[in-house]
Design a protein around this motif. Structure first.
Motif, PDB file in Angstrom:
ATOM      1  N   TRP A 214      -1.473  21.076 -29.101  1.00 32.15           N
ATOM      2  CA  TRP A 214      -0.772  19.773 -28.551  1.00 32.15           C
ATOM      3  C   TRP A 214      -1.698  18.822 -27.484  1.00 32.15           C
ATOM      4  O   TRP A 214      -2.415  19.031 -27.251  1.00 32.15           O
ATOM      5  CB  TRP A 214       0.898  20.418 -28.344  1.00 32.15           C
ATOM      6  N   TYR A 246       6.717  21.882 -19.591  1.00 35.87           N
ATOM      7  CA  TYR A 246       6.676  21.814 -21.105  1.00 35.87           C
ATOM      8  C   TYR A 246       5.945  23.376 -21.383  1.00 35.87           C
ATOM      9  O   TYR A 246       5.403  24.062 -20.395  1.00 35.87           O
ATOM     10  CB  TYR A 246       4.712  20.954 -21.659  1.00 35.87           C
ATOM     11  N   ASN A 247       6.398  23.836 -22.590  1.00 35.91           N
ATOM     12  CA  ASN A 247       6.271  25.164 -23.449  1.00 35.91           C
ATOM     13  C   ASN A 247       4.633  24.866 -23.587  1.00 35.91           C
ATOM     14  O   ASN A 247       3.911  24.458 -24.644  1.00 35.91           O
ATOM     15  CB  ASN A 247       6.683  25.016 -24.098  1.00 35.91           C
ATOM     16  N   ALA A 250       3.343  26.322 -27.460  1.00 34.96           N
ATOM     17  CA  ALA A 250       3.468  25.323 -28.411  1.00 34.96           C
ATOM     18  C   ALA A 250       2.965  25.355 -29.057  1.00 34.96           C
ATOM     19  O   ALA A 250       1.813  25.077 -28.811  1.00 34.96           O
ATOM     20  CB  ALA A 250       5.090  24.180 -27.551  1.00 34.96           C
ATOM     21  N   GLY A 252       3.643  22.487 -31.346  1.00 35.61           N
ATOM     22  CA  GLY A 252       3.805  21.573 -31.872  1.00 35.61           C
ATOM     23  C   GLY A 252       3.168  20.166 -31.730  1.00 35.61           C
ATOM     24  O   GLY A 252       2.534  19.674 -30.507  1.00 35.61           O
ATOM     25  N   GLU A 256       6.640  20.500 -26.550  1.00 32.94           N
ATOM     26  CA  GLU A 256       7.750  20.898 -26.316  1.00 32.94           C
ATOM     27  C   GLU A 256       8.468  20.400 -25.078  1.00 32.94           C
ATOM     28  O   GLU A 256       7.349  21.690 -24.492  1.00 32.94           O
ATOM     29  CB  GLU A 256       8.162  22.041 -26.530  1.00 32.94           C
TER      30      GLU A 256
END
Length: 416
Positions: A214, A246-247, A250, A252, A256
């Motif tokens: 990401w 932010y995560n 993640a 994505g 995230e």
């Protein structure tokens, strides 16, 4: 993506800015609550014997070492970096990995054993971040602008191609944090004036691939180095106006965002954190310096005014998070210790301004001030104070046995 533009290099315009930030971003004064930081130390380092794998101790920049010390102020040994003509190395930090002492400067790292024997040295790309993960040391290659290098504790090179993205003549990595199968990075990218402002690109990726797990990008320069709070999977970025959480886990493509909130001050000097709880932030508001405790959702828990502090020191030394959630802040010649927004004690040094400090698991604190080293006990009383020929350039550190290490521009020393 910001870094994919064919920007011309403008490094000469922000070299001074980058030099200061790379020291702060280095892959690393703060200390953390004894129980909380023990857990963080195990998760972040992979090995509990890596007592100080990055400048400021961990990816939360807590400056806490999960080891005590019985040092009484005796110089055990001193080793010059250059035995022949004593040319200064000007080290930026000392890292501790297992039984190895790693000293690194602007463009070189040197491995020692705990008896002071020099074992090996390696060149690295100028201004490279540097960090230990498990039993390997990671840094940027001299011969490839977009690759990481790694060596083991004996200086043997790891044969693996590890691509750094957004690393070219226009983009420079300020922060790299190695993980088990990949790494986090944050890069500052420049642009010609007609193409707009600089920007930052940050991401998580696997070592061998040329794509992100990401990524994100923000215009402008970072207000402070990023933090990775391993417990809770938070990766925290500081833009010119906001804190963005932010995560870290993640997958994505754009990451995230779990929280974002305005910076609590007009100017941020530094920030540190531990576990998934509070951020401790130093900043300037209307020409007054404050320490604030900020929850991950942006809620301000408390704020304390720091009298006598120097912005230059606070920019290079994040808040120290000590045992029992004591926060240590260098304020000129005085180390202020704060708990839940209240001043609980002060430790004052005559004639010298405090530069760095490191909190230990036994509650004591190591303090450097120009050419002096102090150790204060858990109640704030002086155990010893030592004076040296040259100014100390690195934060003080200890290994798992409690030996203390410091470095000047010319020499590495062990104190017992």
């Amino acid at each position: 993506m910001i870094g994919n533009s064919k920007w011309l290099s403008m490094r000469s315009r922000f070299f001074i800015y980058m030099a200061g930030f790379i020291l702060a971003f280095g892959i690393g004064c703060t200390g953390a609550g004894s129980g909380n930081n023990k857990d963080l130390n195990k998760e972040s380092n992979g090995m509990t014997t890596n007592t100080y794998p990055v400048i400021f101790a961990d990816a939360g920049r807590s400056s806490f070492i999960n080891a005590g010390s019985e040092s009484e102020g005796y110089l055990t040994w001193k080793k010059f970096f250059d035995e022949e003509d004593k040319t200064p190395l000007n080290p930026r930090a000392i890292l501790i990995g297992g039984k190895r002492i790693i000293v690194y400067s602007n463009d070189k790292l040197i491995g020692y054993d705990t008896d002071g024997m020099r074992l090996w040295s390696k060149p690295m790309r100028e201004e490279s971040p540097l960090s230990i993960h498990k039993d390997q040391i990671y840094f940027r290659k001299t011969e490839a602008i977009d690759e990481l290098a790694a060596v083991d504790f004996n200086g043997r090179e790891i044969q693996q191609t590890m691509w750094i993205l957004e690393s070219d003549n226009a983009c420079s990595p300020l922060y790299i944090e190695p993980l088990d199968s990949g790494f986090f990075a944050l890069c500052l990218c420049s642009a010609p004036p007609e193409q707009g402002r600089p920007g930052i690109v940050f991401y998580k990726k696997r070592y061998e691939t040329e794509k992100f797990i990401w990524s994100g990008n923000i215009p402008g320069r970072p207000a402070a180095p990023p933090l990775h709070i391993a417990e809770g999977d938070k990766f925290i970025v500081f833009s010119e106006k906001e804190v963005i959480v932010y995560n870290a886990a993640a997958a994505g493509s754009e990451g995230e965002v779990v929280a974002r909130f305005p910076l609590p001050f007009q100017e941020i000097f530094s920030c540190s954190g531990v576990k998934d709880s509070l951020l401790y932030m130093l900043g300037n508001q209307e020409n007054k310096i404050f320490l604030a405790a900020i929850a991950m959702d942006g809620t301000e828990k408390w704020r304390f005014k720091i009298d006598g502090a120097l912005s230059g020191v606070l920019s290079k030394q994040p808040p120290v998070i000590g045992v029992d959630d004591l926060i240590h802040i260098p304020a000129g010649r005085t180390l202020k210790t704060i708990h839940n927004g209240q001043l609980v004690r002060e430790f004052t040094i005559e004639e010298r301004t405090i530069d760095h400090c490191t909190a230990l698991a036994d509650g004591s604190v190591l303090i450097t001030a120009k050419n002096s080293l102090y150790r204060a006990d858990a109640s704030g009383q002086k155990i010893y104070g030592l004076l040296f020929d040259h100014d100390i350039t690195t934060p003080p550190v200890v290994d798992a046995q409690g030996h203390v290490y410091i470095a000047t521009a010319f020499e590495l020393m062990r104190i017992d």
